[in-house]
Write a protein that holds these residues in place. Structure first.
Motif, PDB file in Angstrom:
ATOM      1  N   ARG A 186      29.437  61.924 -20.048  1.00 51.57           N
ATOM      2  CA  ARG A 186      29.808  60.868 -21.134  1.00 51.57           C
ATOM      3  C   ARG A 186      29.371  60.537 -22.570  1.00 51.57           C
ATOM      4  O   ARG A 186      30.321  59.559 -22.731  1.00 51.57           O
ATOM      5  CB  ARG A 186      28.208  59.917 -20.138  1.00 51.57           C
ATOM      6  CG  ARG A 186      29.203  59.711 -18.513  1.00 51.57           C
ATOM      7  CD  ARG A 186      27.613  58.962 -17.612  1.00 51.57           C
ATOM      8  NE  ARG A 186      27.892  58.703 -16.124  1.00 51.57           N
ATOM      9  CZ  ARG A 186      27.185  58.455 -15.572  1.00 51.57           C
ATOM     10  NH1 ARG A 186      25.711  58.345 -15.920  1.00 51.57           N
ATOM     11  NH2 ARG A 186      27.450  58.232 -14.318  1.00 51.57           N
ATOM     12  N   LEU A 187      28.286  61.396 -22.908  1.00 54.48           N
ATOM     13  CA  LEU A 187      28.807  61.513 -24.513  1.00 54.48           C
ATOM     14  C   LEU A 187      30.317  62.279 -25.126  1.00 54.48           C
ATOM     15  O   LEU A 187      30.309  61.159 -25.723  1.00 54.48           O
ATOM     16  CB  LEU A 187      27.673  62.384 -24.971  1.00 54.48           C
ATOM     17  CG  LEU A 187      26.367  62.370 -24.224  1.00 54.48           C
ATOM     18  CD1 LEU A 187      25.419  63.143 -25.581  1.00 54.48           C
ATOM     19  CD2 LEU A 187      25.939  60.351 -25.672  1.00 54.48           C
ATOM     20  N   LEU A 188      31.183  63.150 -24.423  1.00 54.19           N
ATOM     21  CA  LEU A 188      32.015  63.807 -25.013  1.00 54.19           C
ATOM     22  C   LEU A 188      33.324  62.729 -24.855  1.00 54.19           C
ATOM     23  O   LEU A 188      34.359  62.068 -25.573  1.00 54.19           O
ATOM     24  CB  LEU A 188      32.494  64.457 -23.566  1.00 54.19           C
ATOM     25  CG  LEU A 188      31.724  66.353 -24.583  1.00 54.19           C
ATOM     26  CD1 LEU A 188      31.705  67.149 -23.082  1.00 54.19           C
ATOM     27  CD2 LEU A 188      32.400  66.481 -25.497  1.00 54.19           C
ATOM     28  N   ARG A 189      32.872  61.190 -23.586  1.00 55.43           N
ATOM     29  CA  ARG A 189      34.073  60.944 -23.345  1.00 55.43           C
ATOM     30  C   ARG A 189      33.905  59.701 -23.730  1.00 55.43           C
ATOM     31  O   ARG A 189      33.980  57.996 -24.164  1.00 55.43           O
ATOM     32  CB  ARG A 189      34.846  60.709 -21.980  1.00 55.43           C
ATOM     33  CG  ARG A 189      33.447  60.082 -20.930  1.00 55.43           C
ATOM     34  CD  ARG A 189      34.414  60.230 -19.972  1.00 55.43           C
ATOM     35  NE  ARG A 189      33.345  59.070 -18.486  1.00 55.43           N
ATOM     36  CZ  ARG A 189      32.980  59.896 -17.610  1.00 55.43           C
ATOM     37  NH1 ARG A 189      33.557  60.657 -17.596  1.00 55.43           N
ATOM     38  NH2 ARG A 189      32.557  59.143 -16.461  1.00 55.43           N
ATOM     39  N   SER A 190      32.797  59.067 -24.210  1.00 58.09           N
ATOM     40  CA  SER A 190      32.378  57.782 -24.914  1.00 58.09           C
ATOM     41  C   SER A 190      33.081  56.795 -25.980  1.00 58.09           C
ATOM     42  O   SER A 190      33.609  58.159 -26.897  1.00 58.09           O
ATOM     43  CB  SER A 190      30.715  58.148 -25.813  1.00 58.09           C
ATOM     44  OG  SER A 190      30.197  56.735 -26.493  1.00 58.09           O
ATOM     45  N   GLY A 191      33.228  55.622 -25.983  1.00 57.86           N
ATOM     46  CA  GLY A 191      34.143  55.236 -26.915  1.00 57.86           C
ATOM     47  C   GLY A 191      33.219  54.875 -28.117  1.00 57.86           C
ATOM     48  O   GLY A 191      33.787  53.912 -29.384  1.00 57.86           O
ATOM     49  N   SER A 192      31.937  53.998 -27.259  1.00 56.21           N
ATOM     50  CA  SER A 192      31.307  53.967 -29.149  1.00 56.21           C
ATOM     51  C   SER A 192      30.885  54.504 -29.911  1.00 56.21           C
ATOM     52  O   SER A 192      30.453  53.755 -30.927  1.00 56.21           O
ATOM     53  CB  SER A 192      30.401  52.927 -27.665  1.00 56.21           C
ATOM     54  OG  SER A 192      29.168  53.623 -27.222  1.00 56.21           O
ATOM     55  N   SER A 193      30.533  55.428 -29.900  1.00 60.52           N
ATOM     56  CA  SER A 193      30.320  57.408 -30.385  1.00 60.52           C
ATOM     57  C   SER A 193      31.080  58.025 -30.790  1.00 60.52           C
ATOM     58  O   SER A 193      31.823  58.581 -29.754  1.00 60.52           O
ATOM     59  CB  SER A 193      28.747  57.070 -30.299  1.00 60.52           C
ATOM     60  OG  SER A 193      28.587  58.295 -29.193  1.00 60.52           O
ATOM     61  N   PRO A 194      31.442  58.926 -31.983  1.00 61.22           N
ATOM     62  CA  PRO A 194      31.713  59.608 -31.619  1.00 61.22           C
ATOM     63  C   PRO A 194      31.623  61.088 -31.226  1.00 61.22           C
ATOM     64  O   PRO A 194      29.886  61.104 -30.846  1.00 61.22           O
ATOM     65  CB  PRO A 194      31.416  60.247 -33.100  1.00 61.22           C
ATOM     66  CG  PRO A 194      29.590  59.876 -33.926  1.00 61.22           C
ATOM     67  CD  PRO A 194      30.479  58.977 -33.268  1.00 61.22           C
ATOM     68  N   PRO A 195      32.135  61.434 -30.337  1.00 56.55           N
ATOM     69  CA  PRO A 195      32.652  62.826 -29.182  1.00 56.55           C
ATOM     70  C   PRO A 195      31.193  63.867 -30.284  1.00 56.55           C
ATOM     71  O   PRO A 195      31.433  64.157 -31.341  1.00 56.55           O
ATOM     72  CB  PRO A 195      33.019  63.475 -29.099  1.00 56.55           C
ATOM     73  CG  PRO A 195      34.984  62.812 -30.863  1.00 56.55           C
ATOM     74  CD  PRO A 195      34.274  61.565 -30.663  1.00 56.55           C
ATOM     75  N   PRO A 196      30.922  64.275 -29.523  1.00 57.89           N
ATOM     76  CA  PRO A 196      29.436  65.271 -30.437  1.00 57.89           C
ATOM     77  C   PRO A 196      30.319  66.941 -30.930  1.00 57.89           C
ATOM     78  O   PRO A 196      31.796  67.280 -30.584  1.00 57.89           O
ATOM     79  CB  PRO A 196      28.720  66.018 -29.034  1.00 57.89           C
ATOM     80  CG  PRO A 196      28.726  65.484 -27.988  1.00 57.89           C
ATOM     81  CD  PRO A 196      30.401  64.708 -28.104  1.00 57.89           C
ATOM     82  N   LEU A 197      30.115  67.476 -31.942  1.00 55.45           N
ATOM     83  CA  LEU A 197      30.261  68.692 -32.937  1.00 55.45           C
ATOM     84  C   LEU A 197      29.680  69.760 -32.041  1.00 55.45           C
ATOM     85  O   LEU A 197      30.320  71.090 -32.313  1.00 55.45           O
ATOM     86  CB  LEU A 197      29.871  68.449 -34.769  1.00 55.45           C
ATOM     87  CG  LEU A 197      30.329  67.429 -35.773  1.00 55.45           C
ATOM     88  CD1 LEU A 197      29.545  67.563 -36.443  1.00 55.45           C
ATOM     89  CD2 LEU A 197      31.978  67.800 -35.674  1.00 55.45           C
ATOM     90  N   CYS A 198      28.584  69.750 -31.564  1.00 49.50           N
ATOM     91  CA  CYS A 198      27.906  70.507 -30.982  1.00 49.50           C
ATOM     92  C   CYS A 198      26.677  70.284 -30.170  1.00 49.50           C
ATOM     93  O   CYS A 198      26.440  68.998 -29.910  1.00 49.50           O
ATOM     94  CB  CYS A 198      27.741  71.518 -31.905  1.00 49.50           C
ATOM     95  SG  CYS A 198      25.854  71.066 -33.035  1.00 49.50           S
ATOM     96  N   LEU A 199      26.162  70.962 -29.386  1.00 45.57           N
ATOM     97  CA  LEU A 199      25.001  71.253 -28.201  1.00 45.57           C
ATOM     98  C   LEU A 199      24.133  72.256 -29.100  1.00 45.57           C
ATOM     99  O   LEU A 199      24.693  72.996 -29.261  1.00 45.57           O
ATOM    100  CB  LEU A 199      25.492  70.974 -27.135  1.00 45.57           C
ATOM    101  CG  LEU A 199      24.577  71.622 -26.187  1.00 45.57           C
ATOM    102  CD1 LEU A 199      23.200  70.209 -26.675  1.00 45.57           C
ATOM    103  CD2 LEU A 199      24.160  71.766 -24.829  1.00 45.57           C
ATOM    104  N   VAL A 200      22.982  71.251 -29.150  1.00 46.10           N
ATOM    105  CA  VAL A 200      22.210  72.749 -29.861  1.00 46.10           C
ATOM    106  C   VAL A 200      20.670  73.308 -28.539  1.00 46.10           C
ATOM    107  O   VAL A 200      20.211  71.779 -28.183  1.00 46.10           O
ATOM    108  CB  VAL A 200      21.070  72.140 -30.485  1.00 46.10           C
ATOM    109  CG1 VAL A 200      20.741  73.398 -31.492  1.00 46.10           C
ATOM    110  CG2 VAL A 200      22.538  72.130 -32.536  1.00 46.10           C
ATOM    111  N   SER A 201      21.137  73.853 -28.125  1.00 47.82           N
ATOM    112  CA  SER A 201      20.089  74.050 -26.366  1.00 47.82           C
ATOM    113  C   SER A 201      19.213  74.896 -27.146  1.00 47.82           C
ATOM    114  O   SER A 201      19.505  76.228 -27.780  1.00 47.82           O
ATOM    115  CB  SER A 201      20.489  74.161 -25.872  1.00 47.82           C
ATOM    116  OG  SER A 201      21.497  75.022 -25.728  1.00 47.82           O
ATOM    117  N   ASP A 202      17.956  75.443 -26.663  1.00 52.68           N
ATOM    118  CA  ASP A 202      16.922  75.866 -26.303  1.00 52.68           C
ATOM    119  C   ASP A 202      17.157  77.839 -25.723  1.00 52.68           C
ATOM    120  O   ASP A 202      18.380  77.338 -24.701  1.00 52.68           O
ATOM    121  CB  ASP A 202      15.607  75.594 -25.767  1.00 52.68           C
ATOM    122  CG  ASP A 202      14.657  76.426 -26.501  1.00 52.68           C
ATOM    123  OD1 ASP A 202      13.766  75.893 -26.904  1.00 52.68           O
ATOM    124  OD2 ASP A 202      14.603  77.619 -25.459  1.00 52.68           O
TER     125      ASP A 202
END
Length: 515
Positions: free
Chosen positions: A111-127
């Motif tokens: 949903r974040l990747l296809r969101s129209g209300s904010s830019p799509p993520p540049l990356c994921l930082v995960s543990d």
């Protein structure tokens, strides 16, 4: 610096442990102050901690906290972090349970990747412990940056000696392939997991092997350290593991705690007590949030501190332990604090002149940033390697000779009053100056973060639309298996926090907490 504005968006997924969360919260605040949109994914029970410890400048972009349900049926309701486990022996079971976050995590990431209300993520930082996020990111063509919460020094030794590379357990000292020839490490200083890695059938080793491969496949590594702190040879050795697998590199952007302001809480009694103590006269004693010392060991520490005769601020986790009655009069110069304290504020206080520490990496970095020498008492994980680094590589501390009252007394006296303590104090102050220089404009960590964002912008031009559609089709069955009651439960759990601390918005179907 250049402001990325609305085109930059970074998603953070910290492990469910306070020691792993805090550095990434500082990282989030730093990104936000640079105009980067930040989303933090976590579980409902961890939301209050994140909101309470999330420093954010008033002119920064909002940081969004996105809750996903913790898998049910594994632990008692509300146990959603390692700090709340009844026993550290349940840690492997907690790791296994965390794998079942996958479906909810994937749904929110899509949903974040296809969101129209904010830019799509540049990356994921995960543990590191969320290694299962790497194959998901690979299929989405989304760079995954892994966060370890350890130093390159420790990680390079662990990776070099893992599994079939481990020498005979009968060895006393070993060399490290790729390290300087003169370097030797005692087998007794290696983490228990490294020693156990010789047995490939050990269930914990099987799990760590599985996430270890995804670690090396990551696009890059986020490191809470700075270039001037790490021995060059070990930093090169650490990066070599990623270069040969994925071409990834390490981005040293710390100390992350120095990237944000930590306003003082004026009502804290322990800080007011420190205000009344002479400059440099107090030794701060704390052993982290994971290790529980038995009451007999706490008695030994109490005797040692009393016999040392110095002012101390001692933080303990136990709520039902008290000093032996015969020590009450002797412990007059000190103060015992039960529960959580703002360790960064304590170490920065002018009254604090030394730190008796378990040598967790976060704690050591805070000591470096504050210029406070360390008396190391390592207990679990890679802490013995950290203690070795502090004493022999950095020269800003020493190690406890044992864990009895005599060793505590002698170690504290030397740290606070001895010649070695004086030398380590001078070295700690020198490293503090280098740490502060690293995070300001032109410094090594500041520049590394700038280059990291620039590189992410460069690789983010890949068109992911077709990939996302394909993955949605493949993962459709997984999403159908998500119980609607879990979503309702998240909303109910968050509602109580919302009433007290936050505003709730619904954007593209995501329950989004705006800090």
């Amino acid at each position: 610096m250049a402001n990325g504005g609305e085109r930059d968006h970074v998603v953070l997924f910290p492990f469910l442990s306070k020691g792993h969360m805090l550095p990434l919260l500082h990282f989030a605040s730093s990104l936000s102050s640079r105009g980067v949109v930040v989303s933090i994914i976590t579980t409902p029970a961890n939301v209050p901690f994140i909101l309470h410890h999330l420093p954010q400048p008033s002119d920064a972009k909002p940081i969004r906290v996105l809750p996903i349900p913790f898998p049910s049926g594994h632990f008692q309701a509300g146990i959603e972090s390692t700090d709340s486990l009844p026993s550290i022996s349940l840690f492997p079971a907690f790791l296994s349970a965390s794998f079942f976050l996958r479906s909810s995590f994937l749904r929110i990431l899509l949903r974040l990747l296809r969101s129209g209300s904010s830019p799509p993520p540049l990356c994921l930082v995960s543990d590191f412990f969320f290694g299962w996020t790497q194959p998901l990111c690979r299929r989405l063509s989304l760079p995954r940056i892994v966060f370890h919460g350890m130093s390159p020094f420790s990680m390079s030794i662990i990776k070099s000696l893992w599994g079939p590379n481990l020498p005979s357990l009968d060895s006393v000292q070993v060399t490290i392939p790729g390290a300087p020839e003169s370097f030797r490490i005692a087998m007794a200083d290696l983490p228990d997991t490294v020693l156990a890695s010789a047995n490939p059938l050990d269930p914990q080793i099987v799990f760590l092997e599985s996430i270890g491969s995804t670690d090396l496949e990551s696009w890059g590594v986020l490191v809470n350290s700075f270039a001037e702190l790490e021995p060059d040879s070990f930093l090169d050795l650490f990066e070599s593991f990623y270069r040969r697998t994925s071409g990834g590199r390490a981005w040293l952007v710390g100390p992350l705690a120095l990237l944000v302001d930590s306003p003082r809480a004026p009502v804290a009694d322990y800080l007011q007590w420190l205000d009344r103590q002479p400059v440099g006269s107090v030794v701060y004693v704390a052993f982290g949030t994971q290790a529980d010392l038995p009451k007999g060991q706490l008695d030994e520490v109490a005797h040692g501190l009393a016999r040392a005769g110095v002012r101390f601020l001692w933080v303990i986790r136990s709520t039902d332990w008290s000093p032996p009655p015969e020590l009450e009069a002797e412990m007059g110069p000190g103060r015992i604090e039960k529960g959580w304290v703002s360790q960064r504020e304590v170490l920065l206080h002018v009254a604090v002149g030394g730190f008796v520490s378990h040598c967790g990496w976060n704690s050591l970095l805070e000591a470096v940033a504050a210029g406070v020498p360390v008396l190391g008492w390592p207990m679990i994980a890679e802490q013995r390697l950290n203690a070795r680094m502090v004493e022999e590589e950095l020269g800003m501390g020493m190690r406890m000779a044992g864990n009895g009252r005599k060793e505590v007394e002698e170690g504290v006296k030397e740290l606070m009053e001895g010649d070695k303590g004086s030398r380590t104090r001078a070295r700690a102050r020198e490293l503090a100056r280098k740490a502060r220089a690293a995070v300001v404009e032109g410094g090594s960590s500041y520049t590394a973060l700038e280059k990291l964002l620039e590189e992410l912008r460069r690789v983010s031009n890949v068109n992911r639309k077709d990939i996302i559609i394909k993955l949605e089709e493949e993962e459709g069955e997984d999403e159908k298996e998500i119980d609607d009651d879990d979503d309702k439960k998240v909303e109910l759990d968050v509602a109580e926090v919302e009433r007290k601390m936050i505003n709730l918005e619904i954007i593209d179907g995501i329950s989004q907490i705006i800090y």
